[in-house]
Design an enzyme around this catalytic site. Structure first.
Site, mmCIF file in Angstrom:
data_model
loop_
_atom_site.group_PDB
_atom_site.id
_atom_site.type_symbol
_atom_site.label_atom_id
_atom_site.label_comp_id
_atom_site.label_asym_id
_atom_site.label_seq_id
_atom_site.Cartn_x
_atom_site.Cartn_y
_atom_site.Cartn_z
ATOM 1 C CD GLU A 36 5.475 -19.474 10.423
ATOM 2 O OE1 GLU A 36 5.802 -19.529 11.628
ATOM 3 O OE2 GLU A 36 4.298 -19.321 10.055
ATOM 4 C CD GLU A 74 -3.060 -0.941 2.230
ATOM 5 O OE1 GLU A 74 -2.655 -0.497 3.316
ATOM 6 O OE2 GLU A 74 -4.224 -1.328 2.032
#
Length: 297
Positions: A112, A81
């Protein structure tokens, strides 16, 4: 075994599945309230991180987000964004996400644990002095994120950590530690909830303050947004009108003469003769609209 606070099972919520819906939702809402309070407690550290990020971007460096799992996806949302909202060049905002882009479509926990891949990703991006790398992990112990932030630190970058456990390894290796102690989740270990809310709040504040420090906000307006659709072109016109007092037609004309660059358009609408002069004034003011407009008086 000692569990971090974010993984603990809170006895207050034993039997949660038998509660009435309103009581369950109230408990979840309370968790989000705690998350916002935790983010608020970190304001001084967030301010330091934003200043470091603004300095890096101003100096030609990059703002890099590093994460895995749901924490990484929250970081990704902010990274995507920033260029749209504040007009920062997309190559200046980097997302290093465990598992790569596929994680956004198929979230798994396997990547992870891949510390070696995190180190390799830091090297592939040529992370160096002048960059700011923000690592995020609810527990603060995710192997991918810890190893990646350590590699970024070793490469000379300024490192920032966001974690919800005060004693987290991630916080210990960062130049700027943003601790958001959200405690146990209502659903034990579901750190996309309170911890995730705290992370989102921190990213919102971090990126917004960074943009303000770069001069991409005038009053409370996004004066460097990328107006690439009809809604945003209307918003850009409204911003020009609000800042300069011109009507919608003159605002649209200024935006066209500026080639869609909102800051340049604001100066044109305020009386600057041509786009080149407007751009020169913006360069002299380090992209800040207020002093650039004042120079027209």
């Amino acid at each position: 075994m000692s569990w971090p606070a974010t993984e603990a099972a809170d006895e207050r919520y034993r039997g949660l599945d038998t509660w009435q819906p309103a009581a369950i939702l109230s408990a979840l809402a309370d968790g989000h309230d705690r998350a916002i309070d935790a983010a608020r407690s970190a304001l001084p550290a967030i301010a330091r991180a934003a200043e470091a990020a603004a300095d890096a971007l101003r100096g030609g460096g990059r703002l890099v987000y590093l994460g895995a799992g749901s924490s990484g996806l929250i970081a990704l949302l902010d990274a995507l964004e920033i260029p749209q909202t504040y007009g920062i060049a997309p190559d200046r905002i980097v997302m290093i996400l465990a598992g790569g882009a596929e994680t956004a479509a198929n979230l798994t926990g396997i990547s992870e644990d891949d510390a070696d891949e995190a180190v390799a990703a830091i090297r592939r991006q040529d992370i160096a002095a002048g960059d700011v790398v923000v690592g995020v992990s609810a527990s603060g112990s995710t192997p991918y994120t810890v190893a990646g932030l350590q590699a970024a630190h070793d490469a000379g970058a300024t490192t920032v950590a966001i974690a919800s456990n005060a004693e987290a390894p991630l916080l210990a290796i960062a130049d700027i530690a943003i601790a958001t102690p959200t405690g146990a989740e209502v659903i034990a270990g579901s750190t996309r909830m309170a911890a995730g809310t705290a992370q989102k709040a921190v990213f919102n504040m971090l990126s917004t303050l960074t943009a303000i420090r770069l001069g991409h906000v005038h009053d409370n307006l996004m004066v460097n947004l990328r107006a690439d659709n009809a809604k945003l072109r209307r918003r850009a016109g409204a911003i020009i009108s609000r800042v300069t007092g011109v009507d919608a037609d003159r605002a649209a004309d200024a935006l066209g003469r500026a080639g869609g660059d909102l800051k340049t358009a604001i100066l044109l609408a305020s009386g600057v003769a041509d786009p080149d002069e407007a751009r020169r004034r913006l360069a002299d003011s380090q992209g800040r609209v207020r002093p650039a407009m004042a120079a027209t008086d």
